[in-house]
Design a protein around this motif. Structure first.
Motif, short mmCIF file in Angstrom:
data_model
loop_
_atom_site.label_atom_id
_atom_site.label_comp_id
_atom_site.label_asym_id
_atom_site.label_seq_id
_atom_site.Cartn_x
_atom_site.Cartn_y
_atom_site.Cartn_z
N ASN A 12 0.82 -1.21 0.00
CA ASN A 12 0.00 0.00 0.00
C ASN A 12 0.86 1.27 0.00
N ILE A 13 1.67 1.44 -1.03
CA ILE A 13 2.63 2.54 -1.03
C ILE A 13 2.26 3.69 -1.96
N ALA A 14 1.09 3.63 -2.60
CA ALA A 14 0.78 4.64 -3.60
C ALA A 14 -0.08 5.79 -3.08
N ARG A 15 -0.89 5.57 -2.05
CA ARG A 15 -1.89 6.58 -1.70
C ARG A 15 -1.54 7.47 -0.51
N GLY A 16 -1.08 6.87 0.59
CA GLY A 16 -0.90 7.65 1.81
C GLY A 16 0.00 8.85 1.62
N ASP A 17 -0.20 9.88 2.44
CA ASP A 17 0.57 11.12 2.29
C ASP A 17 2.07 10.91 2.42
N TYR A 18 2.45 10.20 3.47
CA TYR A 18 3.87 10.08 3.79
C TYR A 18 4.42 8.71 3.38
N PRO A 19 5.44 8.67 2.52
CA PRO A 19 6.09 7.38 2.24
C PRO A 19 6.94 6.98 3.45
N ASN A 20 6.42 6.04 4.21
CA ASN A 20 7.06 5.66 5.47
C ASN A 20 7.92 4.42 5.35
N VAL A 21 8.90 4.33 6.23
CA VAL A 21 9.68 3.11 6.42
C VAL A 21 9.57 2.75 7.90
N TYR A 22 9.22 1.49 8.17
CA TYR A 22 9.09 1.03 9.55
C TYR A 22 10.07 -0.11 9.80
N GLY A 23 10.31 -0.36 11.07
CA GLY A 23 11.15 -1.50 11.41
C GLY A 23 11.19 -1.73 12.90
N GLY A 24 11.50 -2.95 13.28
CA GLY A 24 11.58 -3.28 14.69
C GLY A 24 10.24 -3.67 15.28
N GLU A 47 10.42 -13.89 15.25
CA GLU A 47 10.74 -14.89 16.26
C GLU A 47 11.84 -15.84 15.80
N ALA A 48 12.02 -15.91 14.49
CA ALA A 48 13.11 -16.74 13.95
C ALA A 48 14.43 -15.97 13.91
N GLY A 49 14.41 -14.73 14.40
CA GLY A 49 15.63 -13.93 14.44
C GLY A 49 15.90 -13.14 13.18
N ILE A 50 14.88 -12.96 12.34
CA ILE A 50 15.04 -12.24 11.07
C ILE A 50 14.59 -10.79 11.26
N PRO A 51 15.47 -9.80 11.08
CA PRO A 51 15.07 -8.40 11.18
C PRO A 51 13.98 -8.08 10.17
N TYR A 52 13.02 -7.24 10.57
CA TYR A 52 11.84 -6.96 9.76
C TYR A 52 11.74 -5.46 9.48
N ALA A 53 11.42 -5.11 8.25
CA ALA A 53 11.16 -3.72 7.89
C ALA A 53 10.00 -3.67 6.91
N SER A 54 9.41 -2.50 6.78
CA SER A 54 8.23 -2.36 5.92
C SER A 54 8.23 -1.02 5.23
N PHE A 55 7.83 -1.03 3.94
CA PHE A 55 7.52 0.18 3.19
C PHE A 55 6.00 0.30 3.16
N GLN A 56 5.47 1.41 3.63
CA GLN A 56 4.03 1.62 3.56
C GLN A 56 3.74 3.11 3.69
N ALA A 57 2.86 3.62 2.85
CA ALA A 57 2.53 5.04 2.89
C ALA A 57 1.23 5.25 3.67
N SER A 58 1.25 6.20 4.60
CA SER A 58 0.06 6.47 5.40
C SER A 58 0.17 7.87 6.00
N ASN A 59 -0.69 8.17 6.94
CA ASN A 59 -0.65 9.48 7.60
C ASN A 59 -1.01 9.31 9.07
N GLU A 64 -4.47 4.89 7.20
CA GLU A 64 -3.55 4.02 6.49
C GLU A 64 -3.75 4.05 4.99
N ASN A 65 -5.00 3.97 4.55
CA ASN A 65 -5.24 3.74 3.13
C ASN A 65 -5.39 5.02 2.32
N ASP A 66 -5.86 6.07 2.94
CA ASP A 66 -6.12 7.30 2.21
C ASP A 66 -5.19 8.39 2.72
N GLY A 67 -4.83 9.29 1.85
CA GLY A 67 -3.90 10.33 2.23
C GLY A 67 -4.51 11.38 3.12
#
Length: 395
Positions: free
Chosen positions: A209-221, A308-320, A334-337
């Motif tokens: 869901n990276i096309a609509r939200g106002d802010y192109p966010n990066v998350y992790g942890g 839980e398997a010890g794999i670092p996780y990150a996400s690209f998602q645009a939201s506000n 989340e879905n609309d800007g």
């Protein structure tokens, strides 16, 4: 029937080559961004009903959903991916995953799904990275936008003249998850990973869901409520590090901590900029009290299996995270800007029927390409230069 499908695939591939949308050729766009926009617009025009989840199609017959799967496979072949490196992982939610899917009317429903895995080998195949996007979404942003970026990234890495050329430092597995609206595709995939797979995976990145939200966010942890902190942030730190190297502006946790309290609003939406969850234990949301702290994001139980398997996780998602509800409290749209009072009808009714190419361009012209111009180069940089010192600091 097989011949018909083969012809359809060839025709789709030809259309992709000759029908390049005008705004996808915007000057200054990276090749990944341009190709992602091309794929996105193609899906918005030709597969607008086909990207729907099988759960959206007459009790799960999945007829039009199957068209999207075939299109992804034919596009991968057109890009130049060797068919030996395209693996279809079939599963049945009734017996292959835990838990049930409950329909609104109270019955349990089950579906057959197909994850599509593309393996591009690296110079050091002893380590791997997983990049994922689900293709069972029901809209243009959710998640045709993620599928388009993955395809564009694969296209960037595959040389049709030398299809076996190795560009990547480590092996990358691109996975198009199915039945992910119920988190089943990722759950099945995680459970099928061997102990060696888990140990050797540097990180997993989800694109959704990276096309609509106002802010192109990066998350992790992951938020650790016991210690009021965020743990396993290695993949997020990698994203920030690579963004800075690319000259991308970064509003990370430190920059956003207390920003709303000081300004009464979020940062101005700027090009070539990434953002993240702004709420911290010191400066929580003044509205909904989120249980996740910056830079983490609420992830599903299925994705927790990777963590839980010890794999670092990150996400690209645009939201506000600064959008206001009807009573004025802050919550995440989340879905609309960013929706003003005039556009409130668009936000309130922002379901799948509004997640279309026409509506996105009407309300936010050029937004998807602008987001691709941030996410595209950043994704490529993370795959081409994954810093082991950041991802595995103890080694």
């Amino acid at each position: 029937m097989k011949n018909i499908l083969k012809v359809q695939g060839i025709l789709l591939a030809i259309l992709l080559v000759i029908a390049v949308p005008g705004n996808a050729l915007a000057s200054g766009s990276s090749s990944i961004a341009t190709n992602a926009q091309t794929y996105l617009e193609y899906m918005g025009e030709h597969l607008k009903d086909s990207s729907a989840s099988p759960t959206d199609n007459s009790m799960g017959n999945g007829k039009v959903h199957g068209q999207t799967k075939r299109w992804i496979r034919s596009t991968l072949r057109e890009i130049g991916v060797d068919s030996r490196y395209i693996n279809e992982q079939n599963f049945n939610t009734q017996k292959d995953t835990t838990g049930v899917i409950s329909a609104p009317w109270g019955h349990h429903v089950f579906f057959k799904g197909s994850n599509i895995e593309v393996t591009l080998k690296g110079k050091d195949p002893s380590k791997q990275i997983i990049v994922s996007a689900h293709y069972d979404g029901s809209g243009y942003s959710n998640n045709a936008s993620g599928v388009a970026l993955m395809l564009a990234q694969i296209k960037e890495l595959v040389d049709k003249k030398s299809p076996h050329a190795v560009k990547l430092p480590y092996t990358v597995k691109f996975v198009f998850f199915d039945i992910e609206q119920f988190n089943k595709g990722s759950e099945y995939y995680a459970k099928k990973m061997t102990a060696a797979d888990k140990k050797n995976t540097l990180f997993i990145l989800s694109i959704d869901n990276i096309a609509r939200g106002d802010y192109p966010n990066v998350y992790g942890g992951i938020t650790d409520p016991n210690n009021n902190s965020v743990v396993h942030t290695e993949a997020y730190k990698l994203a920030v590090s690579k963004a800075l190297e690319l000259g991308i502006n970064v509003f990370d946790t430190e920059a956003l901590d207390g920003y709303y309290n000081t300004h009464g609003k979020g940062p101005e939406i700027s090009e070539n900029t990434i953002y993240t969850n702004p709420w911290t234990s010191s400066n929580p949301s003044p509205g909904v009290k989120y249980s996740v702290l910056s830079p983490s994001y609420p992830i599903s139980r299925s994705h927790m299996l990777f963590v839980e398997a010890g794999i670092p996780y990150a996400s690209f998602q645009a939201s506000n995270w600064f959008a206001k509800s009807m009573d004025g409290t802050i919550y995440e749209a989340e879905n609309d800007g960013l929706i003003s009072q005039v556009r409130r009808d668009f936000y309130i009714s922002g379901g799948k029927e509004h997640d279309t190419m026409k509506i996105l361009e009407a309300y936010f012209p050029g937004r998807s390409l602008a987001h691709y111009n941030v996410y595209g180069p950043l994704l490529n940089k993370m795959l081409m230069e994954p810093d082991i010192k950041i991802l595995q600091p103890s080694q």
